[in-house]
Design a protein around this motif. Structure first.
Motif, PDB file in Angstrom:
ATOM      1  N   ARG A 237      -1.263 -36.930  13.224  1.00  8.84           N
ATOM      2  CA  ARG A 237       0.008 -36.200  13.314  1.00  8.84           C
ATOM      3  C   ARG A 237       0.397 -35.596  11.966  1.00  8.84           C
ATOM      4  NH1 ARG A 237       2.272 -36.498  18.115  1.00  8.84           N
ATOM      5  NH2 ARG A 237       1.777 -38.258  19.503  1.00  8.84           N
ATOM      6  N   ALA A 238       0.166 -36.332  10.884  1.00  4.65           N
ATOM      7  CA  ALA A 238       0.510 -35.830   9.549  1.00  4.65           C
ATOM      8  C   ALA A 238      -0.344 -34.622   9.185  1.00  4.65           C
ATOM      9  CB  ALA A 238       0.325 -36.940   8.512  1.00  4.65           C
ATOM     10  N   LEU A 239      -1.630 -34.688   9.480  1.00  2.00           N
ATOM     11  CA  LEU A 239      -2.512 -33.554   9.205  1.00  2.00           C
ATOM     12  C   LEU A 239      -2.072 -32.328  10.004  1.00  2.00           C
ATOM     13  CD1 LEU A 239      -5.979 -35.377   9.299  1.00  2.00           C
ATOM     14  CD2 LEU A 239      -4.823 -34.489   7.266  1.00  2.00           C
ATOM     15  N   ALA A 240      -1.817 -32.523  11.286  1.00  2.00           N
ATOM     16  CA  ALA A 240      -1.434 -31.409  12.152  1.00  2.00           C
ATOM     17  C   ALA A 240      -0.101 -30.806  11.717  1.00  2.00           C
ATOM     18  CB  ALA A 240      -1.360 -31.876  13.598  1.00  2.00           C
ATOM     19  N   GLU A 241       0.856 -31.669  11.416  1.00  2.00           N
ATOM     20  CA  GLU A 241       2.175 -31.161  11.029  1.00  2.00           C
ATOM     21  C   GLU A 241       2.130 -30.413   9.706  1.00  2.00           C
ATOM     22  OE1 GLU A 241       4.545 -34.681  11.291  1.00  2.00           O
ATOM     23  OE2 GLU A 241       4.427 -34.721  13.498  1.00  2.00           O
ATOM     24  N   SER A 242       1.203 -30.791   8.820  1.00  2.00           N
ATOM     25  CA  SER A 242       1.087 -30.085   7.539  1.00  2.00           C
ATOM     26  C   SER A 242       0.625 -28.645   7.749  1.00  2.00           C
ATOM     27  CB  SER A 242       0.122 -30.820   6.595  1.00  2.00           C
ATOM     28  OG  SER A 242      -1.225 -30.638   6.969  1.00  2.00           O
ATOM     29  N   MET A 243      -0.166 -28.405   8.771  1.00  2.00           N
ATOM     30  CA  MET A 243      -0.625 -27.046   9.071  1.00  2.00           C
ATOM     31  C   MET A 243       0.380 -26.279   9.925  1.00  2.00           C
ATOM     32  SD  MET A 243      -3.536 -26.489   7.543  1.00  2.00           S
ATOM     33  CE  MET A 243      -2.577 -27.242   6.222  1.00  2.00           C
ATOM     34  N   ILE A 244       0.903 -26.930  10.945  1.00  4.05           N
ATOM     35  CA  ILE A 244       1.848 -26.259  11.846  1.00  4.05           C
ATOM     36  C   ILE A 244       3.128 -25.894  11.085  1.00  4.05           C
ATOM     37  CG2 ILE A 244       3.274 -26.572  13.908  1.00  4.05           C
ATOM     38  CD1 ILE A 244       0.951 -28.442  14.940  1.00  4.05           C
ATOM     39  N   GLY A 245       3.592 -26.803  10.230  1.00  6.48           N
ATOM     40  CA  GLY A 245       4.827 -26.573   9.493  1.00  6.48           C
ATOM     41  C   GLY A 245       4.709 -25.538   8.394  1.00  6.48           C
ATOM     42  N   HIS A 246       3.489 -25.276   7.929  1.00  4.53           N
ATOM     43  CA  HIS A 246       3.277 -24.297   6.858  1.00  4.53           C
ATOM     44  C   HIS A 246       2.554 -23.048   7.351  1.00  4.53           C
ATOM     45  CE1 HIS A 246       4.143 -27.907   4.415  1.00  4.53           C
ATOM     46  NE2 HIS A 246       4.528 -27.058   3.490  1.00  4.53           N
ATOM     47  N   ALA A 247       2.522 -22.847   8.656  1.00  2.00           N
ATOM     48  CA  ALA A 247       1.772 -21.711   9.214  1.00  2.00           C
ATOM     49  C   ALA A 247       2.255 -20.374   8.654  1.00  2.00           C
ATOM     50  CB  ALA A 247       1.859 -21.718  10.735  1.00  2.00           C
ATOM     51  N   ASP A 248       3.572 -20.200   8.556  1.00  3.86           N
ATOM     52  CA  ASP A 248       4.101 -18.921   8.058  1.00  3.86           C
ATOM     53  C   ASP A 248       3.719 -18.693   6.596  1.00  3.86           C
ATOM     54  OD1 ASP A 248       5.218 -18.446  10.514  1.00  3.86           O
ATOM     55  OD2 ASP A 248       7.263 -19.001   9.925  1.00  3.86           O
ATOM     56  N   GLU A 249       3.785 -19.746   5.795  1.00  4.74           N
ATOM     57  CA  GLU A 249       3.392 -19.622   4.387  1.00  4.74           C
ATOM     58  C   GLU A 249       1.919 -19.247   4.265  1.00  4.74           C
ATOM     59  OE1 GLU A 249       2.472 -22.395   0.494  1.00  4.74           O
ATOM     60  OE2 GLU A 249       3.516 -23.284   2.195  1.00  4.74           O
ATOM     61  N   LEU A 250       1.069 -19.914   5.040  1.00  4.75           N
ATOM     62  CA  LEU A 250      -0.370 -19.633   4.984  1.00  4.75           C
ATOM     63  C   LEU A 250      -0.669 -18.210   5.466  1.00  4.75           C
ATOM     64  CD1 LEU A 250      -1.675 -23.054   6.329  1.00  4.75           C
ATOM     65  CD2 LEU A 250      -1.742 -22.239   3.959  1.00  4.75           C
ATOM     66  N   THR A 251       0.060 -17.774   6.468  1.00  5.41           N
ATOM     67  CA  THR A 251      -0.115 -16.403   6.963  1.00  5.41           C
ATOM     68  C   THR A 251       0.276 -15.394   5.886  1.00  5.41           C
ATOM     69  OG1 THR A 251       0.167 -16.958   9.292  1.00  5.41           O
ATOM     70  CG2 THR A 251       0.761 -14.720   8.639  1.00  5.41           C
ATOM     71  N   SER A 252       1.381 -15.659   5.215  1.00 10.73           N
ATOM     72  CA  SER A 252       1.832 -14.766   4.152  1.00 10.73           C
ATOM     73  C   SER A 252       0.809 -14.674   3.029  1.00 10.73           C
ATOM     74  CB  SER A 252       3.176 -15.259   3.604  1.00 10.73           C
ATOM     75  OG  SER A 252       3.631 -14.422   2.566  1.00 10.73           O
ATOM     76  N   LEU A 253       0.248 -15.823   2.635  1.00 12.17           N
ATOM     77  CA  LEU A 253      -0.788 -15.819   1.600  1.00 12.17           C
ATOM     78  C   LEU A 253      -2.001 -15.007   2.046  1.00 12.17           C
ATOM     79  CD1 LEU A 253      -0.716 -19.569   0.462  1.00 12.17           C
ATOM     80  CD2 LEU A 253       0.027 -17.592  -0.877  1.00 12.17           C
ATOM     81  N   ASP A 254      -2.364 -15.163   3.320  1.00 11.68           N
ATOM     82  CA  ASP A 254      -3.555 -14.482   3.829  1.00 11.68           C
ATOM     83  C   ASP A 254      -3.304 -12.992   4.037  1.00 11.68           C
ATOM     84  OD1 ASP A 254      -6.278 -14.726   4.545  1.00 11.68           O
ATOM     85  OD2 ASP A 254      -5.768 -14.649   6.667  1.00 11.68           O
ATOM     86  N   GLN A 255      -2.066 -12.612   4.284  1.00 13.63           N
ATOM     87  CA  GLN A 255      -1.761 -11.186   4.424  1.00 13.63           C
ATOM     88  C   GLN A 255      -1.998 -10.448   3.108  1.00 13.63           C
ATOM     89  OE1 GLN A 255       2.232 -11.524   5.909  1.00 13.63           O
ATOM     90  NE2 GLN A 255       1.625 -11.234   8.055  1.00 13.63           N
ATOM     91  N   ALA A 256      -1.847 -11.174   1.997  1.00 12.42           N
ATOM     92  CA  ALA A 256      -2.013 -10.548   0.682  1.00 12.42           C
ATOM     93  C   ALA A 256      -3.473 -10.245   0.363  1.00 12.42           C
ATOM     94  CB  ALA A 256      -1.415 -11.449  -0.397  1.00 12.42           C
ATOM     95  N   ILE A 257      -4.379 -11.134   0.787  1.00 10.63           N
ATOM     96  CA  ILE A 257      -5.783 -10.951   0.362  1.00 10.63           C
ATOM     97  C   ILE A 257      -6.803 -11.178   1.479  1.00 10.63           C
ATOM     98  CG2 ILE A 257      -5.363 -11.451  -2.080  1.00 10.63           C
ATOM     99  CD1 ILE A 257      -6.422 -14.296  -1.596  1.00 10.63           C
ATOM    100  N   GLY A 258      -6.337 -11.353   2.709  1.00  6.90           N
ATOM    101  CA  GLY A 258      -7.284 -11.612   3.794  1.00  6.90           C
ATOM    102  C   GLY A 258      -6.934 -10.844   5.052  1.00  6.90           C
ATOM    103  N   ASP A 259      -7.229 -11.443   6.188  1.00  8.55           N
ATOM    104  CA  ASP A 259      -6.959 -10.807   7.476  1.00  8.55           C
ATOM    105  C   ASP A 259      -5.558 -11.102   8.001  1.00  8.55           C
ATOM    106  OD1 ASP A 259      -9.509  -9.677   7.657  1.00  8.55           O
ATOM    107  OD2 ASP A 259     -10.358 -11.508   8.489  1.00  8.55           O
TER     108      ASP A 259
END
Length: 204
Positions: free
Chosen positions: A13-35
């Motif tokens: 649950r901790a692993l999953a929540e760390s990704m689900i809860g930060h999805a927008d941040e990770l997307t923003s980072l990837d918009q800068a230099i990835g897909d």
């Protein structure tokens, strides 16, 4: 380190929540230099992992890790799924059911080498390996949970001034400089979530 069923479920649950809860941040980072899909992909993958609870926690730790890895390989798009999934699968293959620290050091070393082979990459190329490799060094050197979590976060920060040599960001050349690698950020979040659960269990 002995993880009972409740602790294994808490870890998932901790692993999953760390990704689900930060999805927008990770997307923003990837918009800068990835897909731009890293956050969504990781969220989808770990939502699929969560959907396999409680059965997933019924497995032994090695089998649970392998199952998480298989789910991520199947459900996460882009480069992240195969790489993160490979790490979890190889970690599961290399760990005994009741690992001590030396087992964890050896298993993470094997898992990191598998990620290097899968991605044909190494540390210094602005990928998740720039978090995994230095964190492995802290783990091998006897660092505690706090030191591991701090190194994971700082290692992700250190990817910001790097030139991307591997992955989608490498197509940008020098424009990749000045942006944190999203894969490194997600790796640091997963490590932080894991050690927060594992350290109390290891000491209990």
């Amino acid at each position: 380190m002995s993880l009972d069923r409740a602790a294994r479920e808490k870890l998932v649950r901790a692993l999953a929540e760390s990704m689900i809860g930060h999805a927008d941040e990770l997307t923003s980072l990837d918009q800068a230099i990835g897909d731009g899909d890293h956050g969504l992909n990781m969220k989808r993958g770990f939502e699929a992992v969560l959907a396999t609870l409680p059965g997933l926690a019924d497995k032994s730790l090695p089998e649970m890790l392998k199952a998480i890895g298989m789910t991520l390989v199947m459900k996460v798009g882009g480069a992240s799924g195969p790489l993160v999934g490979t790490f979890f699968m190889e970690l599961g293959k290399a760990l005994p059911e009741q690992p001590v620290r030396a087992d964890l050091v050896a298993a993470t070393d094997k898992a990191i080498n598998a990620v290097k082979a899968r991605g044909r990459s190494d540390a210094g190329q602005k990928t998740l390996l720039d978090v995994l490799v230095p964190v492995q060094a802290v783990l091998a050197g006897g660092g505690d949970a706090g030191a591991i979590a701090i190194e994971a976060a700082q290692a992700a920060d250190r990817t910001t001034p790097m030139l991307a040599i591997r992955g989608r960001a490498s197509f940008l050349g020098e424009r990749s400089i000045g942006h944190m690698d999203p894969g490194s950020r997600s790796a640091s979040l997963l490590i932080g979530a894991a050690v927060a659960i594992l350290e109390p269990e290891a000491n209990s």
